[in-house]
Write a protein that holds these residues in place. Structure first.
Motif, PDB file in Angstrom:
ATOM      1  N   UNK A 172       0.814  -1.226   0.000  1.00 46.02           N
ATOM      2  CA  UNK A 172       0.000   0.000   0.000  1.00 46.02           C
ATOM      3  C   UNK A 172       0.842   1.269   0.000  1.00 46.02           C
ATOM      4  N   UNK A 173       2.108   1.169   0.392  1.00 45.64           N
ATOM      5  CA  UNK A 173       2.997   2.322   0.387  1.00 45.64           C
ATOM      6  C   UNK A 173       2.537   3.433   1.318  1.00 45.64           C
ATOM      7  N   UNK A 174       2.732   4.674   0.862  1.00 48.22           N
ATOM      8  CA  UNK A 174       2.411   5.834   1.692  1.00 48.22           C
ATOM      9  C   UNK A 174       0.912   6.010   1.920  1.00 48.22           C
ATOM     10  N   UNK A 182      -4.925  -0.333  14.338  1.00 45.28           N
ATOM     11  CA  UNK A 182      -5.891  -0.253  13.244  1.00 45.28           C
ATOM     12  C   UNK A 182      -5.184   0.146  11.956  1.00 45.28           C
ATOM     13  N   UNK A 183      -5.761  -0.257  10.825  1.00 50.94           N
ATOM     14  CA  UNK A 183      -5.210   0.060   9.510  1.00 50.94           C
ATOM     15  C   UNK A 183      -6.054   1.139   8.843  1.00 50.94           C
ATOM     16  N   UNK A 184      -5.378   2.186   8.370  1.00 52.47           N
ATOM     17  CA  UNK A 184      -6.046   3.266   7.644  1.00 52.47           C
ATOM     18  C   UNK A 184      -5.416   3.381   6.260  1.00 52.47           C
ATOM     19  N   UNK A 185      -6.240   3.447   5.239  1.00 55.57           N
ATOM     20  CA  UNK A 185      -5.773   3.697   3.875  1.00 55.57           C
ATOM     21  C   UNK A 185      -6.519   4.906   3.343  1.00 55.57           C
ATOM     22  N   UNK A 186      -5.753   5.903   2.896  1.00 56.08           N
ATOM     23  CA  UNK A 186      -6.318   7.200   2.505  1.00 56.08           C
ATOM     24  C   UNK A 186      -7.145   7.790   3.651  1.00 56.08           C
ATOM     25  N   UNK A 187      -6.691   7.538   4.893  1.00 58.55           N
ATOM     26  CA  UNK A 187      -7.365   8.095   6.054  1.00 58.55           C
ATOM     27  C   UNK A 187      -8.604   7.343   6.489  1.00 58.55           C
ATOM     28  N   UNK A 193      -7.957  -6.358   4.192  1.00 57.03           N
ATOM     29  CA  UNK A 193      -6.988  -5.915   3.189  1.00 57.03           C
ATOM     30  C   UNK A 193      -6.814  -7.022   2.172  1.00 57.03           C
ATOM     31  N   UNK A 194      -6.862  -6.678   0.889  1.00 62.24           N
ATOM     32  CA  UNK A 194      -6.699  -7.643  -0.186  1.00 62.24           C
ATOM     33  C   UNK A 194      -5.288  -7.521  -0.760  1.00 62.24           C
TER      34      UNK A 194
END
Length: 245
Positions: A172-174, A182-187, A193-194
């Motif tokens: 996922x990088x930055x 907890x995991x946040x992607x784009x906030x 997660x796939x």
């Protein structure tokens, strides 16, 4: 690598990308997946004990893959806690058996030290009374996880983040942030997660000092160089010209 490979051995590695390369139970050569090693990843050898989709259970008695127990290697040296009341006979027996005192410590009630599982059994047989020996530290910790498969989502929880953190951050990088368990992607918080790659779980046969998935995490398929299949030279004549399994 325990008894399979020794320092200075020369081996052949199958780098052809095909089904079964890598494969469960095979000895493989692979590169570190850690982001800090990206510019010049070190290379390790280990045994592949888990392939995509396998369920890994880790506990004090060893590793279970899809329910099948792979016992801890006899020469691993976990840490044990032993009642201090038997300190004198314990140390005398260890000295008589030539069992070294590794990282020995004491508290108000216990002696804490490292020994191999073989040494533990030898000690129990030679002590004059039954002595409880509690395995402590990383080897007593138990958890279960599924090795990620390309295109398949996994639930995000404390265990999956512990095991898959490096893999998630690499993919996922930055865009990804892990905060407060907890995991946040784009906030946005994610409950799953796939993965875009297949992953493997690899262990060194030198469980005490070897670097493997317990330290590096999941190993992506594109970091595996290939199966180690043949030793063509070794300082030990009995290991030369032998197929490696």
């Amino acid at each position: 690598m325990g008894d399979t490979l020794k320092a200075g051995d020369y081996v052949l590695v199958n780098k052809l990308k095909s089904k079964g390369n890598p494969d469960r139970s095979r000895l493989v050569l692979y590169k570190s997946p850690l982001r800090r090693d990206a510019s010049k990843p070190p290379i390790f050898a280990g045994r592949c004990i888990g392939i995509p989709g396998d369920v890994i259970q880790m506990g004090a008695d060893g590793f279970r893959v899809n329910g099948r127990l792979l016992p801890n290697a006899p020469m691993m040296q976990p840490t044990f806690r032993i009642n201090k009341d038997i300190k004198e006979p314990l140390l005398n027996t260890m000295d008589a058996l030539r069992i070294p005192l590794r990282n020995i410590k004491e508290d108000s009630v216990s002696i804490i030290l490292r020994m191999s599982l073989r040494e533990k059994e030898l000690l129990i047989r030679n002590l004059s009374k039954v002595v409880p020996m509690e395995m402590i530290g990383e080897h007593s910790m138990g958890y279960e996880f599924v090795i990620p498969r390309k295109g398949r989502a996994i639930d995000i929880n404390e265990t999956s983040l512990m095991v898959c953190k490096e893999a998630i951050m690499n993919e996922a990088g930055d865009e990804a942030v892990i905060r407060d368990g907890k995991l946040y992607i784009h906030g946005e918080e994610r409950s799953s997660f796939s993965f875009g790659k297949d992953y493997f779980w690899i262990l060194s046969e030198n469980e005490t000092e070897g670097i493997d998935s317990r330290h590096l995490g999941l190993i992506p398929q594109d970091h595996i160089i290939g199966n180690i299949w043949y030793c063509w030279y070794s300082k030990n004549p009995s290991s030369r010209f032998k197929k490696i399994r």
